[in-house]
Write a protein that holds these residues in place. Sequence first.
Motif, PDB file in Angstrom:
ATOM      1  N   ARG A  70     -50.836  34.560  36.165  1.00  0.00           N
ATOM      2  CA  ARG A  70     -51.313  33.211  36.547  1.00  0.00           C
ATOM      3  C   ARG A  70     -52.440  33.623  36.873  1.00  0.00           C
ATOM      4  O   ARG A  70     -53.278  33.223  37.514  1.00  0.00           O
ATOM      5  CB  ARG A  70     -50.890  32.002  37.987  1.00  0.00           C
ATOM      6  CG  ARG A  70     -49.124  32.056  37.093  1.00  0.00           C
ATOM      7  CD  ARG A  70     -48.550  31.062  38.489  1.00  0.00           C
ATOM      8  NE  ARG A  70     -47.330  30.420  37.324  1.00  0.00           N
ATOM      9  CZ  ARG A  70     -47.214  28.957  37.582  1.00  0.00           C
ATOM     10  NH1 ARG A  70     -48.131  28.179  38.276  1.00  0.00           N
ATOM     11  NH2 ARG A  70     -45.906  28.631  37.309  1.00  0.00           N
ATOM     12  N   LEU A  71     -53.251  34.973  36.082  1.00  0.00           N
ATOM     13  CA  LEU A  71     -54.467  35.404  36.484  1.00  0.00           C
ATOM     14  C   LEU A  71     -55.639  34.800  35.410  1.00  0.00           C
ATOM     15  O   LEU A  71     -56.663  35.554  35.662  1.00  0.00           O
ATOM     16  CB  LEU A  71     -54.040  37.152  36.589  1.00  0.00           C
ATOM     17  CG  LEU A  71     -53.320  37.473  37.524  1.00  0.00           C
ATOM     18  CD1 LEU A  71     -53.270  38.947  36.872  1.00  0.00           C
ATOM     19  CD2 LEU A  71     -53.694  37.162  38.690  1.00  0.00           C
ATOM     20  N   ASP A  72     -54.887  34.763  34.536  1.00  0.00           N
ATOM     21  CA  ASP A  72     -55.728  33.848  33.233  1.00  0.00           C
ATOM     22  C   ASP A  72     -54.935  32.440  33.134  1.00  0.00           C
ATOM     23  O   ASP A  72     -54.618  32.460  32.675  1.00  0.00           O
ATOM     24  CB  ASP A  72     -56.470  35.438  32.550  1.00  0.00           C
ATOM     25  CG  ASP A  72     -57.511  35.391  31.894  1.00  0.00           C
ATOM     26  OD1 ASP A  72     -58.577  33.413  31.567  1.00  0.00           O
ATOM     27  OD2 ASP A  72     -57.520  35.864  29.884  1.00  0.00           O
ATOM     28  N   ASP A  73     -56.029  32.225  31.688  1.00  0.00           N
ATOM     29  CA  ASP A  73     -56.060  30.769  31.079  1.00  0.00           C
ATOM     30  C   ASP A  73     -55.671  30.813  29.761  1.00  0.00           C
ATOM     31  O   ASP A  73     -55.282  32.167  29.874  1.00  0.00           O
ATOM     32  CB  ASP A  73     -56.735  30.086  31.490  1.00  0.00           C
ATOM     33  CG  ASP A  73     -58.413  29.896  30.783  1.00  0.00           C
ATOM     34  OD1 ASP A  73     -58.008  30.788  30.017  1.00  0.00           O
ATOM     35  OD2 ASP A  73     -59.110  29.689  30.996  1.00  0.00           O
ATOM     36  N   ALA A  74     -55.040  29.633  28.898  1.00  0.00           N
ATOM     37  CA  ALA A  74     -54.200  30.176  28.132  1.00  0.00           C
ATOM     38  C   ALA A  74     -56.417  30.494  27.286  1.00  0.00           C
ATOM     39  O   ALA A  74     -55.194  30.907  25.397  1.00  0.00           O
ATOM     40  CB  ALA A  74     -54.077  28.727  27.543  1.00  0.00           C
ATOM     41  N   THR A  75     -56.659  30.764  27.497  1.00  0.00           N
ATOM     42  CA  THR A  75     -58.241  31.138  26.094  1.00  0.00           C
ATOM     43  C   THR A  75     -58.073  31.824  25.629  1.00  0.00           C
ATOM     44  O   THR A  75     -58.006  31.847  24.394  1.00  0.00           O
ATOM     45  CB  THR A  75     -59.471  30.174  26.815  1.00  0.00           C
ATOM     46  OG1 THR A  75     -59.505  28.931  26.951  1.00  0.00           O
ATOM     47  CG2 THR A  75     -60.585  29.976  25.599  1.00  0.00           C
ATOM     48  N   THR A  76     -57.936  32.811  26.254  1.00  0.00           N
ATOM     49  CA  THR A  76     -58.326  34.424  25.797  1.00  0.00           C
ATOM     50  C   THR A  76     -57.279  34.419  24.383  1.00  0.00           C
ATOM     51  O   THR A  76     -56.894  35.442  24.001  1.00  0.00           O
ATOM     52  CB  THR A  76     -58.361  35.580  26.631  1.00  0.00           C
ATOM     53  OG1 THR A  76     -58.994  35.084  27.956  1.00  0.00           O
ATOM     54  CG2 THR A  76     -58.592  36.449  26.709  1.00  0.00           C
ATOM     55  N   MET A  77     -55.425  34.656  25.511  1.00  0.00           N
ATOM     56  CA  MET A  77     -54.480  34.644  24.762  1.00  0.00           C
ATOM     57  C   MET A  77     -55.210  33.953  22.734  1.00  0.00           C
ATOM     58  O   MET A  77     -54.388  34.116  21.782  1.00  0.00           O
ATOM     59  CB  MET A  77     -53.100  34.392  25.376  1.00  0.00           C
ATOM     60  CG  MET A  77     -52.169  34.158  24.239  1.00  0.00           C
ATOM     61  SD  MET A  77     -50.548  33.164  25.077  1.00  0.00           S
ATOM     62  CE  MET A  77     -51.230  31.424  24.363  1.00  0.00           C
ATOM     63  N   LEU A  78     -55.665  32.899  22.871  1.00  0.00           N
ATOM     64  CA  LEU A  78     -55.048  32.088  21.416  1.00  0.00           C
ATOM     65  C   LEU A  78     -56.273  31.738  20.896  1.00  0.00           C
ATOM     66  O   LEU A  78     -56.364  32.098  19.958  1.00  0.00           O
ATOM     67  CB  LEU A  78     -55.608  30.562  22.012  1.00  0.00           C
ATOM     68  CG  LEU A  78     -54.664  29.296  22.541  1.00  0.00           C
ATOM     69  CD1 LEU A  78     -55.032  28.297  23.169  1.00  0.00           C
ATOM     70  CD2 LEU A  78     -53.006  29.532  21.896  1.00  0.00           C
ATOM     71  N   THR A  79     -57.446  32.180  21.394  1.00  0.00           N
ATOM     72  CA  THR A  79     -58.590  33.225  20.912  1.00  0.00           C
ATOM     73  C   THR A  79     -58.388  34.893  20.360  1.00  0.00           C
ATOM     74  O   THR A  79     -58.593  34.830  18.858  1.00  0.00           O
ATOM     75  CB  THR A  79     -59.963  33.611  21.997  1.00  0.00           C
ATOM     76  OG1 THR A  79     -59.670  32.116  21.995  1.00  0.00           O
ATOM     77  CG2 THR A  79     -60.960  34.121  20.753  1.00  0.00           C
ATOM     78  N   LEU A  80     -57.545  35.799  20.987  1.00  0.00           N
ATOM     79  CA  LEU A  80     -57.298  36.708  20.679  1.00  0.00           C
ATOM     80  C   LEU A  80     -56.159  36.429  19.288  1.00  0.00           C
ATOM     81  O   LEU A  80     -56.196  37.024  18.339  1.00  0.00           O
ATOM     82  CB  LEU A  80     -56.621  37.836  21.520  1.00  0.00           C
ATOM     83  CG  LEU A  80     -58.002  38.287  22.492  1.00  0.00           C
ATOM     84  CD1 LEU A  80     -57.640  38.501  23.194  1.00  0.00           C
ATOM     85  CD2 LEU A  80     -59.123  38.842  21.313  1.00  0.00           C
ATOM     86  N   GLY A  81     -55.351  35.252  19.401  1.00  0.00           N
ATOM     87  CA  GLY A  81     -54.071  35.557  18.457  1.00  0.00           C
ATOM     88  C   GLY A  81     -54.927  34.791  17.465  1.00  0.00           C
ATOM     89  O   GLY A  81     -54.210  35.422  15.770  1.00  0.00           O
ATOM     90  N   ALA A  82     -55.556  33.989  18.132  1.00  0.00           N
ATOM     91  CA  ALA A  82     -55.975  33.040  16.619  1.00  0.00           C
ATOM     92  C   ALA A  82     -56.988  34.243  15.382  1.00  0.00           C
ATOM     93  O   ALA A  82     -57.270  33.957  13.749  1.00  0.00           O
ATOM     94  CB  ALA A  82     -57.007  31.902  16.849  1.00  0.00           C
ATOM     95  N   LEU A  83     -57.869  35.350  15.805  1.00  0.00           N
ATOM     96  CA  LEU A  83     -58.291  36.082  15.259  1.00  0.00           C
ATOM     97  C   LEU A  83     -57.592  37.185  14.590  1.00  0.00           C
ATOM     98  O   LEU A  83     -58.007  37.610  13.589  1.00  0.00           O
ATOM     99  CB  LEU A  83     -59.186  36.887  16.590  1.00  0.00           C
ATOM    100  CG  LEU A  83     -60.568  35.928  17.141  1.00  0.00           C
ATOM    101  CD1 LEU A  83     -61.192  36.389  17.758  1.00  0.00           C
ATOM    102  CD2 LEU A  83     -61.703  36.052  15.781  1.00  0.00           C
ATOM    103  N   PHE A  84     -56.319  37.644  15.404  1.00  0.00           N
ATOM    104  CA  PHE A  84     -56.359  38.670  14.607  1.00  0.00           C
ATOM    105  C   PHE A  84     -54.672  37.358  13.430  1.00  0.00           C
ATOM    106  O   PHE A  84     -55.195  38.444  12.399  1.00  0.00           O
ATOM    107  CB  PHE A  84     -54.842  38.679  16.030  1.00  0.00           C
ATOM    108  CG  PHE A  84     -53.322  39.611  15.264  1.00  0.00           C
ATOM    109  CD1 PHE A  84     -54.041  41.311  14.855  1.00  0.00           C
ATOM    110  CD2 PHE A  84     -52.385  39.538  14.729  1.00  0.00           C
ATOM    111  CE1 PHE A  84     -53.617  41.969  14.470  1.00  0.00           C
ATOM    112  CE2 PHE A  84     -51.619  40.288  14.439  1.00  0.00           C
ATOM    113  CZ  PHE A  84     -51.799  42.314  14.350  1.00  0.00           C
ATOM    114  N   LEU A  85     -54.433  37.117  12.904  1.00  0.00           N
ATOM    115  CA  LEU A  85     -54.194  36.006  12.371  1.00  0.00           C
ATOM    116  C   LEU A  85     -54.451  35.507  11.336  1.00  0.00           C
ATOM    117  O   LEU A  85     -54.336  36.167  10.284  1.00  0.00           O
ATOM    118  CB  LEU A  85     -53.041  34.641  12.771  1.00  0.00           C
ATOM    119  CG  LEU A  85     -51.904  34.413  13.782  1.00  0.00           C
ATOM    120  CD1 LEU A  85     -51.065  33.669  14.217  1.00  0.00           C
ATOM    121  CD2 LEU A  85     -50.963  35.502  12.769  1.00  0.00           C
TER     122      LEU A  85
END
Length: 287
Positions: A70-85
């Motif tokens: 709970r130190l960050d929202d889901a934006t970073t995870m979704l952005t990085l995951g989308a870029l990788f895939l």
Amino acid sequence: MPDQVVLTLSFVAALAILPGLLRRHAGFPGGPSGGFLLSGLAGLLGYVVWDLFAHGFLPVTSAIEQLRDRLDDATTMLTLGALFLAGIALAFGLLMWRDAELDRAEGAPAEGGRHSVGPGTVAAAELTGVATAAGARRRAMVLAAGLGLHGVLVGLAIGSNGKRDEIAFTCMLAIAAGLYALAQGYLLAGIFREGARLSLGTRLLMALTVGAPLFLATLGGMYLSEDEATVGLCGLAGGALAYAALRLVLGAAERHGKRLAVWGVLTGLLVGFVGDILLITFAGSVD
């Protein structure tokens, strides 16, 4: 990692195609030994692909941990995951498109010859006869352009990770790119064994078409060292090398049997692990 070292590694990898390409009468070894070497190279590339995916996915896992804590929202995870895939999918898509364009450009195989297997993955004994000098030059430049596209995808990752001081990892990328280019140079030399001969100028132009994109992409990748860029570029390079490894091992298995291909891949994987251990030890860097 000093910029001069990164660029030197990239420059050497870009020149690696020359030894085979400049030979007039010899190509890649044929028979089982050639198949074993190609599948071994596929195994080495497979190790580097695993390393690329591990490095590229690391920021994604860090973002997931931040989200769970709970130190960050889901934006970073979704952005990085989308870029990788997206990087992986784009690399496969570009090379498959280039493969299809090559098939369309060539039409029917030349008499006594066979289709090439596509961009950056020329198979042994598939370039053994070209009917005319014009046909030889045309096919050679089309194949060189495919290798150049492959070099762009890998060069970006070399530059980006080198700028982040990931010494051993960057060295492994450059070594893999160089060995791949070296093998492709000898494979492309198969064009010259029979039929029309290519001039020295055409060969040097091919080498420039293959090597310059790798070097220039490395230079550009050095300005893309943020997490988002590195994740996407690792996906691109990993997808490109995975595509190349698959085509190499499938070609070796088709011509020389699955057993030889499997042993070659195993050998390549072991060489990759041992090489990485040595690089980490002597470079003094655990990425």
